[in-house]
Design a protein around this motif. Structure first.
Motif, mmCIF file in Angstrom:
data_model
loop_
_atom_site.group_PDB
_atom_site.id
_atom_site.type_symbol
_atom_site.label_atom_id
_atom_site.label_comp_id
_atom_site.label_asym_id
_atom_site.label_seq_id
_atom_site.Cartn_x
_atom_site.Cartn_y
_atom_site.Cartn_z
ATOM 1 N N UNK A 10 0.839 -1.197 0.000
ATOM 2 C CA UNK A 10 0.000 0.000 0.000
ATOM 3 C C UNK A 10 0.877 1.251 0.000
ATOM 4 N N UNK A 11 0.547 2.205 -0.844
ATOM 5 C CA UNK A 11 1.270 3.479 -0.902
ATOM 6 C C UNK A 11 0.258 4.613 -0.995
ATOM 7 N N UNK A 68 -8.667 13.520 5.734
ATOM 8 C CA UNK A 68 -8.960 12.830 6.989
ATOM 9 C C UNK A 68 -8.983 11.316 6.789
ATOM 10 N N UNK A 69 -9.602 10.866 5.697
ATOM 11 C CA UNK A 69 -9.682 9.429 5.424
ATOM 12 C C UNK A 69 -8.301 8.837 5.195
ATOM 13 N N UNK A 70 -7.474 9.530 4.429
ATOM 14 C CA UNK A 70 -6.128 9.035 4.147
ATOM 15 C C UNK A 70 -5.265 9.073 5.409
ATOM 16 N N UNK A 71 -5.434 10.120 6.227
ATOM 17 C CA UNK A 71 -4.672 10.223 7.474
ATOM 18 C C UNK A 71 -4.919 9.011 8.369
ATOM 19 N N UNK A 72 -6.179 8.633 8.513
ATOM 20 C CA UNK A 72 -6.508 7.495 9.368
ATOM 21 C C UNK A 72 -5.951 6.191 8.792
ATOM 22 N N UNK A 73 -6.151 6.003 7.493
ATOM 23 C CA UNK A 73 -5.653 4.780 6.854
ATOM 24 C C UNK A 73 -4.130 4.714 6.915
ATOM 25 N N UNK A 126 3.498 -1.468 8.879
ATOM 26 C CA UNK A 126 4.722 -1.702 8.108
ATOM 27 C C UNK A 126 5.746 -2.471 8.935
ATOM 28 N N UNK A 127 5.682 -2.305 10.260
ATOM 29 C CA UNK A 127 6.642 -2.979 11.136
ATOM 30 C C UNK A 127 6.386 -4.484 11.266
ATOM 31 N N UNK A 128 5.191 -4.938 10.901
ATOM 32 C CA UNK A 128 4.835 -6.332 11.127
ATOM 33 C C UNK A 128 5.705 -7.291 10.318
ATOM 34 N N UNK A 129 5.871 -7.011 9.022
ATOM 35 C CA UNK A 129 6.662 -7.911 8.190
ATOM 36 C C UNK A 129 8.132 -7.863 8.587
ATOM 37 N N UNK A 130 8.613 -6.656 8.942
ATOM 38 C CA UNK A 130 10.006 -6.541 9.368
ATOM 39 C C UNK A 130 10.256 -7.345 10.640
ATOM 40 N N UNK A 131 9.297 -7.318 11.555
ATOM 41 C CA UNK A 131 9.435 -8.079 12.791
ATOM 42 C C UNK A 131 9.399 -9.581 12.510
#
Length: 294
Positions: free
Chosen positions: A173-174, A208-213, A221-226
């Motif tokens: 996601x970007x 606002x929608x993009x900020x929350x997402x 993003x940290x999940x795969x690195x962990x």
């Protein structure tokens, strides 16, 4: 010849000779390091190279094994099978493991045949992302009945669960160069509708929608690195923290970090779930003030 290619060639020769039969486990990264005196990065390249050649596959709980022949696998799979197989690889090994060559190996077909189903890696990732998003539609809540905050909060938590289940997704996601996945865009549309009717203009609703997402995705993003770090070190997050206690103590003993020292003295509980939830609530508080002012 690169060292990793030489080592991969030796293992490939064992596979070709039958010394490593289909389903047999190949040496782990740690075993390769010990046997050949190479670094973790080189050992990882060895396994990655073998996977890209379709010679081995990695499965949760089984490690990396020699690929088994796929009896009955169609010579020309449909696009849905291609996407589902790519997602399976990404779930097990992360998004970098998904290559056209690796995917072709898993499907038992020539690499070039894949291009009849997807134009390139970018389109493949788009289809993977959209398929996952389609399986996680926005919640069935009505802002007029439940209120905007309950609705937006529910969607954020749904997205967090989605990233938890598919750690690779956050990497795909970007928000600067977004892939136009219709089901992902539906999440943005749903949040904008939940916040509509309170005096905000379309630009502010979108922001606002993009900020929350982006908060949910940025934390995820940290999940795969962990997951990768745990695989490489053999230690869970808590085990790694325990192994660093002496270093933490040495740094804190300088007296230059009194706030952190006070925090750590309380034997705190902290993880990504808490970080996501804390940030989400603060963002919702800010939106509440913005809506009240509007």
């Amino acid at each position: 010849m690169d060292v990793f290619r030489r080592i991969a060639g030796e293992i490939a020769a064992q596979i070709a000779s039958g010394a490593l039969a289909p389903g047999a486990r190949i040496p782990s990264t740690r075993q390769i390091m010990a046997q050949h005196g190479v670094a973790m990065a080189t050992a990882t390249k060895v396994i990655t190279h073998l996977r890209e050649q379709g010679l081995v596959q990695t499965s949760p709980g089984r490690g990396t094994t020699v690929t088994r022949p796929r009896a009955g696998t169609p010579d020309t799979p449909d696009r849905d099978l291609v996407v589902r197989t790519a997602i399976t690889i990404a779930n097990a090994e992360g998004l970098p493991a998904v290559s056209m060559r690796r995917l072709a190996g898993e499907l038992g077909m020539p690499t070039m045949s894949l291009y009849g189903h997807v134009a390139d890696k970018e389109e493949l990732v788009l289809l993977m992302m959209d398929r996952v998003m389609a399986a996680h539609p926005p919640p069935s809540l009505d802002p007029a009945v439940h209120g905007w905050r309950v609705c937006v909060e529910a969607l954020a938590r749904l997205q967090w669960r989605m990233y938890r289940q598919q750690p690779w997704l956050a990497q795909a996601v970007s928000f600067t160069r977004p892939l136009l996945a219709p089901h992902a865009m539906a999440h943005t549309e749903w949040t904008m509708q939940a916040l509509d009717g309170h005096g905000l203009d379309p630009s502010t609703l979108f922001a606002a929608a993009v900020m929350l997402a982006n908060h949910v995705r940025g934390t995820a993003v940290n999940l795969e690195a962990e997951a990768q770090a745990e695989q490489e070190t053999g230690m869970t997050e808590s085990e790694w923290m325990e192994s660093q206690e002496a270093r933490f103590a040495a740094v804190l003993a300088t007296g230059k970090l009194p706030m952190l020292s006070g925090f750590l003295a309380t034997d705190p509980s902290f993880d990504l779930d808490l970080l996501m939830e804390f940030g989400l609530q603060r963002l919702l508080d800010g939106l509440s003030a913005l809506l009240d002012a509007a």
